[in-house]
Design a protein around this motif. Structure first.
Motif, PDB file in Angstrom:
ATOM      1  N   THR A   1      -7.990  43.174  -0.219  1.00  0.00           N
ATOM      2  CA  THR A   1      -7.843  43.906  -1.476  1.00  0.00           C
ATOM      3  C   THR A   1      -8.663  45.177  -1.356  1.00  0.00           C
ATOM      4  OG1 THR A   1      -7.697  41.788  -2.642  1.00  0.00           O
ATOM      5  CG2 THR A   1      -8.042  43.751  -3.989  1.00  0.00           C
ATOM      6  N   PRO A   2      -8.028  46.327  -1.068  1.00  0.00           N
ATOM      7  CA  PRO A   2      -8.801  47.551  -0.813  1.00  0.00           C
ATOM      8  C   PRO A   2      -9.375  48.213  -2.054  1.00  0.00           C
ATOM      9  CG  PRO A   2      -6.446  47.953  -0.528  1.00  0.00           C
ATOM     10  CD  PRO A   2      -6.594  46.495  -0.767  1.00  0.00           C
ATOM     11  N   THR A   3      -8.797  47.943  -3.233  1.00  0.00           N
ATOM     12  CA  THR A   3      -9.281  48.552  -4.472  1.00  0.00           C
ATOM     13  C   THR A   3      -9.789  47.483  -5.430  1.00  0.00           C
ATOM     14  OG1 THR A   3      -7.696  50.372  -4.279  1.00  0.00           O
ATOM     15  CG2 THR A   3      -8.662  50.006  -6.447  1.00  0.00           C
ATOM     16  N   LEU A   4     -11.045  47.619  -5.861  1.00  0.00           N
ATOM     17  CA  LEU A   4     -11.677  46.660  -6.779  1.00  0.00           C
ATOM     18  C   LEU A   4     -11.512  45.233  -6.270  1.00  0.00           C
ATOM     19  CD1 LEU A   4     -10.834  48.073 -10.336  1.00  0.00           C
ATOM     20  CD2 LEU A   4     -12.809  48.518  -8.873  1.00  0.00           C
ATOM     21  N   HIS A   5     -11.997  45.010  -5.080  1.00  0.00           N
ATOM     22  CA  HIS A   5     -11.895  43.692  -4.454  1.00  0.00           C
ATOM     23  C   HIS A   5     -12.383  42.600  -5.395  1.00  0.00           C
ATOM     24  CE1 HIS A   5     -13.846  40.430  -2.060  1.00  0.00           C
ATOM     25  NE2 HIS A   5     -12.648  40.428  -1.498  1.00  0.00           N
ATOM     26  N   ASN A   6     -11.620  41.540  -5.450  1.00  0.00           N
ATOM     27  CA  ASN A   6     -11.949  40.377  -6.278  1.00  0.00           C
ATOM     28  C   ASN A   6     -12.580  39.325  -5.374  1.00  0.00           C
ATOM     29  OD1 ASN A   6     -11.978  38.178  -8.003  1.00  0.00           O
ATOM     30  ND2 ASN A   6      -9.774  38.109  -8.332  1.00  0.00           N
ATOM     31  N   PRO A   7     -13.887  39.001  -5.541  1.00  0.00           N
ATOM     32  CA  PRO A   7     -14.713  39.223  -6.725  1.00  0.00           C
ATOM     33  C   PRO A   7     -15.781  40.314  -6.613  1.00  0.00           C
ATOM     34  CG  PRO A   7     -15.663  37.472  -5.444  1.00  0.00           C
ATOM     35  CD  PRO A   7     -14.467  37.960  -4.667  1.00  0.00           C
ATOM     36  N   THR A   8     -15.952  40.970  -5.462  1.00  0.00           N
ATOM     37  CA  THR A   8     -17.142  41.804  -5.267  1.00  0.00           C
ATOM     38  C   THR A   8     -17.015  43.203  -5.859  1.00  0.00           C
ATOM     39  OG1 THR A   8     -16.427  42.732  -3.142  1.00  0.00           O
ATOM     40  CG2 THR A   8     -17.567  40.584  -3.085  1.00  0.00           C
ATOM     41  N   THR A   9     -15.829  43.603  -6.315  1.00  0.00           N
ATOM     42  CA  THR A   9     -15.512  44.920  -6.893  1.00  0.00           C
ATOM     43  C   THR A   9     -15.582  46.047  -5.869  1.00  0.00           C
ATOM     44  OG1 THR A   9     -17.703  45.676  -7.687  1.00  0.00           O
ATOM     45  CG2 THR A   9     -16.504  44.107  -9.081  1.00  0.00           C
TER      46      THR A   9
ATOM     47  N   ALA B   1     -13.736  47.579 -13.165  1.00  0.00           N
ATOM     48  CA  ALA B   1     -13.397  46.191 -12.823  1.00  0.00           C
ATOM     49  C   ALA B   1     -13.507  45.298 -14.049  1.00  0.00           C
ATOM     50  CB  ALA B   1     -14.314  45.681 -11.720  1.00  0.00           C
ATOM     51  N   TYR B   2     -12.770  44.192 -14.013  1.00  0.00           N
ATOM     52  CA  TYR B   2     -12.818  43.212 -15.106  1.00  0.00           C
ATOM     53  C   TYR B   2     -13.830  42.113 -14.838  1.00  0.00           C
ATOM     54  CZ  TYR B   2      -8.202  45.307 -15.939  1.00  0.00           C
ATOM     55  OH  TYR B   2      -7.175  46.188 -16.140  1.00  0.00           O
ATOM     56  N   ASN B   3     -14.616  42.256 -13.771  1.00  0.00           N
ATOM     57  CA  ASN B   3     -15.642  41.263 -13.464  1.00  0.00           C
ATOM     58  C   ASN B   3     -16.838  41.943 -12.824  1.00  0.00           C
ATOM     59  OD1 ASN B   3     -13.964  41.428 -10.819  1.00  0.00           O
ATOM     60  ND2 ASN B   3     -15.809  40.325 -10.194  1.00  0.00           N
ATOM     61  N   VAL B   4     -17.951  41.236 -12.777  1.00  0.00           N
ATOM     62  CA  VAL B   4     -19.114  41.656 -12.005  1.00  0.00           C
ATOM     63  C   VAL B   4     -19.426  40.545 -11.008  1.00  0.00           C
ATOM     64  CG1 VAL B   4     -20.085  43.159 -13.774  1.00  0.00           C
ATOM     65  CG2 VAL B   4     -20.687  40.730 -13.763  1.00  0.00           C
ATOM     66  N   TRP B   5     -20.214  40.875 -10.000  1.00  0.00           N
ATOM     67  CA  TRP B   5     -20.513  39.943  -8.921  1.00  0.00           C
ATOM     68  C   TRP B   5     -22.017  39.877  -8.721  1.00  0.00           C
ATOM     69  CZ3 TRP B   5     -18.907  36.075  -6.148  1.00  0.00           C
ATOM     70  CH2 TRP B   5     -19.422  35.804  -4.878  1.00  0.00           C
ATOM     71  N   LEU B   6     -22.533  38.652  -8.638  1.00  0.00           N
ATOM     72  CA  LEU B   6     -23.960  38.441  -8.420  1.00  0.00           C
ATOM     73  C   LEU B   6     -24.133  37.609  -7.156  1.00  0.00           C
ATOM     74  CD1 LEU B   6     -26.791  38.925  -9.522  1.00  0.00           C
ATOM     75  CD2 LEU B   6     -26.588  36.787 -10.802  1.00  0.00           C
ATOM     76  N   PRO B   7     -24.453  38.246  -6.013  1.00  0.00           N
ATOM     77  CA  PRO B   7     -24.616  37.492  -4.762  1.00  0.00           C
ATOM     78  C   PRO B   7     -25.798  36.534  -4.851  1.00  0.00           C
ATOM     79  CG  PRO B   7     -24.491  39.869  -4.364  1.00  0.00           C
ATOM     80  CD  PRO B   7     -24.702  39.681  -5.830  1.00  0.00           C
ATOM     81  N   MET B   8     -25.637  35.350  -4.301  1.00  0.00           N
ATOM     82  CA  MET B   8     -26.739  34.392  -4.199  1.00  0.00           C
ATOM     83  C   MET B   8     -26.328  33.252  -3.267  1.00  0.00           C
ATOM     84  SD  MET B   8     -26.695  32.319  -7.856  1.00  0.00           S
ATOM     85  CE  MET B   8     -27.091  33.760  -8.799  1.00  0.00           C
ATOM     86  N   ARG B   9     -27.285  32.439  -2.914  1.00  0.00           N
ATOM     87  CA  ARG B   9     -26.972  31.280  -2.088  1.00  0.00           C
ATOM     88  C   ARG B   9     -25.999  30.370  -2.818  1.00  0.00           C
ATOM     89  NH1 ARG B   9     -29.999  29.420   2.148  1.00  0.00           N
ATOM     90  NH2 ARG B   9     -29.580  27.294   1.437  1.00  0.00           N
ATOM     91  N   ARG B  10     -25.169  29.698  -2.034  1.00  0.00           N
ATOM     92  CA  ARG B  10     -24.162  28.836  -2.634  1.00  0.00           C
ATOM     93  C   ARG B  10     -24.785  27.753  -3.499  1.00  0.00           C
ATOM     94  NH1 ARG B  10     -19.621  25.086   0.492  1.00  0.00           N
ATOM     95  NH2 ARG B  10     -19.251  23.691  -1.265  1.00  0.00           N
ATOM     96  N   ASP B  11     -25.846  27.103  -3.014  1.00  0.00           N
ATOM     97  CA  ASP B  11     -26.423  26.000  -3.785  1.00  0.00           C
ATOM     98  C   ASP B  11     -27.012  26.501  -5.100  1.00  0.00           C
ATOM     99  OD1 ASP B  11     -28.443  27.386  -2.548  1.00  0.00           O
ATOM    100  OD2 ASP B  11     -29.504  25.645  -1.769  1.00  0.00           O
TER     101      ASP B  11
END
Length: 448
Positions: A234-242, A378-388
């Motif tokens: 997804t080259p534009t506004l990648h889901n989920p990282t925007t 974008a219609y979402n925001v992304w918060l990177p973190m460890r999976r657990d």
């Protein structure tokens, strides 16, 4: 006479100062449901006396809680819990990446009137050809031109949703035992489809612009598929990282795929926000399958998908569609035609952009901008973190009445330890969104 508060005053055990300890104690009790929406908080002086802290400390703590959307003050009456918990039947859904509502009853009424004057009854009396009526494909070709993609209508297949178009693309160039390379973190619907079809999924590293060309080249060098090889991105506004690719990055991705002989499946459902950036299908029309749909760019109720194909895949697509036709309803196509003619498409997209920016700013103000990854369109925001850690926040949010996307559904490699939270902003009302984000901010602070 004012009613007394039902809250038992306390200070949280953690926190760097008295203000933060008051905020954390009240926020925890609101999130956990010990305080319900509409409950009164103690008067400033009463709380300061009970906890033996300064009046200014209480005033500052109450102001922080109100800014986060957890409380509201009413002049002459006091301070009240603003969040209505959804522990029972109803949750606030931040897991579905839908656009905000942008269509009013007046626009729909005018649309119906316009359609009634010119709709072709044959489109309702006859079955549509497998790829959709030619007239409807012409309409969708005109719509694709609004995002800078010029395609002959004969190379379009119409479906009832973008996900159906994506499913057909996977069948055409990947298939069972084929290899699908995609961003390490990506759209959960695509991963679920590919897994059900038996594709072998391989995640590719990302940076702030999305898929990294060098990592893709290395991954393609090691591919030995039993079926086809395709790169889904997804080259534009990648889901989920925007993330949005620059023109230079897009050309580099195309060059890598061309050298490796790999097909490209371009997810363009957010391409209306590309601001003149070239679509991959424009840069490489002979190897790119462009997937698009109207639900993200105009409204979820408009179920029309479109797949733009290289000429050599048009025949195979028609063969597949003989068994499972996917053409959208004639009514939906008539709506698109009317909106293109009357300027509604451009108007709705402007309104959606304005509302997306308002909601993105709200998310940043409540969740903080230091680690949050976001794009104003974008219609979402992304918060990177460890999976657990992400799984823990999702579980706590569910208990508090806020639904989030499970992090494992976004991961190409289920064993990957790095993931994050996709927080969707478009579906709820603005009041619901404010409350849900305030709850989430409290959960994240407590988790940290």
């Amino acid at each position: 006479m004012l009613l007394r508060s039902s809250w038992t005053p306390r200070l949280a055990s953690n926190g760097t100062n008295a203000t933060e300890r008051v905020v954390l104690a009240l926020a925890d009790d609101i999130v956990e449901g010990r305080l319900a929406g509409g409950d009164r908080l103690p008067a400033h002086r009463d709380l300061a006396k009970t906890l033996q802290i300064g009046l200014g400390t209480v005033t500052k703590a109450y102001a922080i809680l109100e800014r986060r959307g957890l409380t509201r003050s009413v002049k002459g009456r006091g301070t009240f819990v603003a969040i209505h918990q959804a522990h029972g039947d109803r949750q606030i859904d931040l897991s579905s990446n839908a656009p905000p509502a942008a269509l009013g009853a007046r626009v729909l009424a005018r649309t119906l009137t316009g359609i009634a004057r010119k709709i072709d009854a044959d489109h309702f009396n006859l079955y549509a050809p497998p790829g959709g009526h030619l007239e409807h494909r012409r309409v969708l070709a005109r719509w694709l031109e609004t995002i800078g993609l010029v395609v002959d209508p004969s190379q379009l297949v119409l479906t009832s949703s973008a996900r159906q178009a994506l499913s057909l693309a996977f069948d055409l160039v990947c298939g069972r035992q084929g290899v699908l390379l995609t961003e390490r973190i990506t759209y959960p619907g695509a991963l679920a489809l590919a897994r059900r079809k038996g594709c072998r999924i391989q995640g590719v590293e990302m940076d702030a612009e999305g898929m990294v060309p060098q990592a893709l080249a290395q991954a393609l060098d090691g591919v030995a598929p039993a079926g086809g090889t395709a790169v889904y991105l997804t080259p534009t506004l990648h889901n989920p990282t925007t993330a949005t690719m620059s023109a230079k990055r897009r050309r580099a991705i195309v060059a890598v795929c061309r050298r490796a002989g790999a097909w490209i499946i371009e997810d363009g459902v957010y391409a209306a926000a590309s601001d003149g950036l070239p679509q991959l299908a424009t840069l490489a029309p002979d190897i790119t399958l462009h997937v698009n749909g109207l639900s993200k760019s105009l409204g979820p109720g408009l179920q029309v998908g479109v797949l733009a194909l290289p000429p050599e895949l048009c025949g195979p697509a028609q063969d597949l569609l003989q068994d499972v036709p996917m053409a959208p309803s004639a009514f939906s196509c008539a709506v698109v035609d009317e909106w293109l003619a009357t300027g509604v498409v451009a108007s709705v997209q402007r309104d959606l952009r304005h509302e997306a920016r308002r909601r993105s700013r709200l998310a940043v103000s409540l969740l903080g901008a230091s680690e949050l990854v976001w794009h104003p369109d974008a219609y979402n925001v992304w918060l990177p973190m460890r999976r657990d850690a992400a799984e823990g926040v999702v579980s706590a949010a569910t208990h508090a009445g806020v639904k989030l996307t499970p992090p494992q559904t976004l991961m190409a490699n289920p064993k990957d330890k790095a993931s994050g939270l996709r927080i969707c902003l478009g579906g709820p009302s603005l009041d619901e969104l404010t409350g849900a984000l305030a709850l989430l901010a409290t959960l994240l602070k407590r988790s940290a």
